[in-house]
Design a protein around this motif. Sequence first.
Motif, PDB file in Angstrom:
ATOM      1  N   LYS A 154       4.056 -19.292  72.062  1.00  0.00           N
ATOM      2  CA  LYS A 154       3.344 -20.041  72.313  1.00  0.00           C
ATOM      3  C   LYS A 154       1.920 -19.862  73.409  1.00  0.00           C
ATOM      4  N   GLU A 155       2.403 -19.980  74.312  1.00  0.00           N
ATOM      5  CA  GLU A 155       1.500 -18.670  76.165  1.00  0.00           C
ATOM      6  C   GLU A 155      -0.091 -18.051  75.786  1.00  0.00           C
ATOM      7  N   ALA A 156       1.667 -17.112  75.130  1.00  0.00           N
ATOM      8  CA  ALA A 156       0.648 -15.388  74.397  1.00  0.00           C
ATOM      9  C   ALA A 156      -0.966 -16.225  73.358  1.00  0.00           C
ATOM     10  N   ILE A 157      -0.560 -17.310  72.296  1.00  0.00           N
ATOM     11  CA  ILE A 157      -1.584 -17.442  71.546  1.00  0.00           C
ATOM     12  C   ILE A 157      -2.637 -18.192  72.741  1.00  0.00           C
ATOM     13  N   THR A 158      -2.370 -18.814  74.184  1.00  0.00           N
ATOM     14  CA  THR A 158      -3.140 -20.451  74.813  1.00  0.00           C
ATOM     15  C   THR A 158      -4.182 -18.588  75.226  1.00  0.00           C
ATOM     16  N   LEU A 159      -3.490 -17.519  75.775  1.00  0.00           N
ATOM     17  CA  LEU A 159      -3.953 -16.933  76.921  1.00  0.00           C
ATOM     18  C   LEU A 159      -4.588 -15.778  75.829  1.00  0.00           C
ATOM     19  N   ALA A 160      -3.973 -15.709  74.644  1.00  0.00           N
ATOM     20  CA  ALA A 160      -5.332 -14.805  73.691  1.00  0.00           C
ATOM     21  C   ALA A 160      -6.864 -15.986  73.432  1.00  0.00           C
TER      22      ALA A 160
END
Length: 83
Positions: free
Chosen positions: A60-66
Motif C-alpha cells: 500500500k505504501e509503495a502504491i501511494t509513493l508511486a
Amino acid sequence: MEAVNEPVHLMAIERELAGPGKEAALARYDAVLAGAMARLDAEMDAGMPPEEFQRAEPLKEAITLARKILRLTVQVDGRGQKA
C-alpha cells in the motif's frame, strides 16, 4: 483498460509523462495504480491472515509513493525545475 502484455520501461513512462500528452499518460498510469490500491483495500477489508497483512501494508505504501512520483514527474521537467 486492457491488460499490458509487454513490460513497461521506466524511461518510456518518463518520456510519456514529459511529452505533450502528459496529462493523459498521468491519468492512465494513475488509474492502474488506483485500481491496484482498490483491489488491495478490498482484500484487506475482507480479512486476511496476519502474515499476508504484513506483506500488504508495504505494498500500500509503495502504491501511494508511486502515485506521488507520477504527479511529481509531470510537474517537474528533466532539469529539476518547474515545468
